[in-house]
Write a protein that holds these residues in place. Structure first.
Motif, PDB file in Angstrom:
ATOM      1  N   PHE A  92       0.835  -1.198   0.000  1.00  0.00           N
ATOM      2  CA  PHE A  92       0.000   0.000   0.000  1.00  0.00           C
ATOM      3  C   PHE A  92       0.875   1.256   0.000  1.00  0.00           C
ATOM      4  O   PHE A  92       1.909   1.294   0.643  1.00  0.00           O
ATOM      5  N   GLY A  93       0.441   2.273  -0.737  1.00  0.00           N
ATOM      6  CA  GLY A  93       1.154   3.547  -0.702  1.00  0.00           C
ATOM      7  C   GLY A  93       1.084   4.303  -2.013  1.00  0.00           C
ATOM      8  O   GLY A  93       0.856   5.508  -2.037  1.00  0.00           O
ATOM      9  N   LYS A 130       3.950  -5.225  -6.542  1.00  0.00           N
ATOM     10  CA  LYS A 130       2.938  -4.316  -7.081  1.00  0.00           C
ATOM     11  C   LYS A 130       2.432  -3.378  -5.992  1.00  0.00           C
ATOM     12  O   LYS A 130       2.214  -3.787  -4.851  1.00  0.00           O
ATOM     13  N   GLY A 131       2.253  -2.112  -6.332  1.00  0.00           N
ATOM     14  CA  GLY A 131       1.715  -1.147  -5.384  1.00  0.00           C
ATOM     15  C   GLY A 131       0.232  -0.934  -5.590  1.00  0.00           C
ATOM     16  O   GLY A 131      -0.326  -1.250  -6.645  1.00  0.00           O
ATOM     17  N   SER A 136      -7.258   2.646  -6.375  1.00  0.00           N
ATOM     18  CA  SER A 136      -6.911   1.604  -7.354  1.00  0.00           C
ATOM     19  C   SER A 136      -7.553   0.270  -6.986  1.00  0.00           C
ATOM     20  O   SER A 136      -7.984  -0.488  -7.864  1.00  0.00           O
ATOM     21  N   LEU A 137      -7.638  -0.036  -5.697  1.00  0.00           N
ATOM     22  CA  LEU A 137      -8.313  -1.262  -5.264  1.00  0.00           C
ATOM     23  C   LEU A 137      -9.802  -1.206  -5.584  1.00  0.00           C
ATOM     24  O   LEU A 137     -10.397  -2.187  -6.049  1.00  0.00           O
ATOM     25  N   MET A 138     -10.411  -0.052  -5.333  1.00  0.00           N
ATOM     26  CA  MET A 138     -11.845   0.099  -5.587  1.00  0.00           C
ATOM     27  C   MET A 138     -12.150  -0.022  -7.067  1.00  0.00           C
ATOM     28  O   MET A 138     -13.172  -0.602  -7.455  1.00  0.00           O
ATOM     29  N   THR A 139     -11.256   0.492  -7.892  1.00  0.00           N
ATOM     30  CA  THR A 139     -11.446   0.386  -9.345  1.00  0.00           C
ATOM     31  C   THR A 139     -11.255  -1.046  -9.820  1.00  0.00           C
ATOM     32  O   THR A 139     -12.082  -1.585 -10.566  1.00  0.00           O
TER      33      THR A 139
END
Length: 225
Positions: A92-93, A130-131, A136-139
Motif C-alpha cells: 500500500f502507498g 505491485k503497489g 486503485s483497489l476500488m477500481t
C-alpha cells in the motif's frame, strides 16, 4: 471452528488479539453480513478470517509473498469462508512497482520504509512488489464503498490522503511513526477534515509510550455505527 497453521515464526499471538481480545471490533452490535472490509497488512489472514466468519467480504492486502501464500493456504482449510476473502499480494502507498524491506529472519514485519530497521538489522532484504492505493483497489475490484478499513502496515498508513478515505465509513489503524514526516497530527487532521470522529488508544494499556511514536486510531463517519 476456524483452522490455522501455526509454527515458531507465526505462533498465534495475533490470533489471540483478533479472536479473543477482539482488538479490531468497533462495535459488537454491527451486523457484518455482506459488509466490505479492506485489510491492509493482512499478515497470514487471521483478521480476514475473523471478519469473513462474521459475514463480511474481505479484500486482504499483504506485502510479503510468503505470508500471502499462507493466507491462500488458510483459505484451503477453511473452505466455507474462502469465497469471502480475496487475497492480494501488494504494497500500500502508491500505484506501480514498490520497493520494500523485510527481515531476513522474518522476526520484524516488512515495510516500505528502511527506517523501520535502523538499529535492528544491518542488511534487510530488498524486494519489489505491485503497489496499490484505496482508489486503485476500488477500481480493480469494482468496490463502491468500504464499510471498514483496517490498516497495520508499518508506516504506510501515513501515505493516506483525503481521496483514499472519501468512500470509507470506518477506519482502524495501528500506526507506527518511522520517519520525521510521520506525524499523528497529520492523520488526525486528515480524518477530521474528511468528516470522521476519531479516538486514539494504546495497543496495550500497560505500555506508556507516546502517541507520537505509535498507537491505534479509530475513525468513523457512519452514524449508524
Amino acid at each position: 471452528g476456524i483452522k490455522f497453521f501455526l509454527d515458531s515464526i507465526h505462533p498465534g499471538n495475533t490470533i489471540i488479539e483478533t479472536f479473543i481480545k477482539e482488538i479490531h471490533s468497533i462495535n459488537p452490535k454491527i451486523d457484518w453480513n455482506d459488509k466490505i472490509v479492506v485489510d491492509i497488512g493482512a499478515d497470514t489472514g487471521n483478521t480476514a478470517l475473523y471478519f469473513a466468519s462474521k459475514g463480511a467480504i474481505v479484500y486482504a492486502v499483504e506485502i510479503d509473498e510468503s505470508r500471502y501464500k499462507i493466507i491462500q493456504e488458510h483459505l484451503t482449510i477453511n473452505p466455507d469462508l474462502a469465497d469471502r476473502v480475496i487475497p492480494i499480494n501488494a504494497a500500500f502507498g502508491s500505484e506501480g512497482e514498490i520497493e520494500f524491506y523485510s527481515d531476513p529472519h522474518d522476526f520484524m514485519d516488512p515495510t516500505i520504509f528502511r527506517e523501520r530497521y535502523d538499529d535492528h538489522i544491518d542488511e534487510p532484504i530488498i524486494r519489489k512488489v505491485k503497489g496499490c492505493t484505496i482508489p486503485s483497489l476500488m477500481t480493480e475490484f469494482k468496490i463502491k464503498s468500504i464499510d471498514y478499513l483496517k490498516m497495520d502496515c508499518k508506516g504506510a498508513e501515513f501515505t493516506l490522503n483525503q481521496k483514499d478515505v472519501e468512500n470509507v465509513k470506518n477506519v482502524k489503524i495501528e500506526y507506527m511513526a518511522l520517519t520525521k514526516e510521520h506525524k499523528i497530527e497529520k492523520l488526525i487532521e486528515l480524518f477530521r477534515k474528511s468528516g470522521f470522529k476519531i479516538r486514539l488508544f494504546r495497543h496495550d494499556s500497560e505500555i506508556r509510550k507516546s502517541f507520537n511514536i505509535g498507537g491505534n486510531i479509530f475513525a468513523t463517519k457512519d452514524n449508524s455505527h
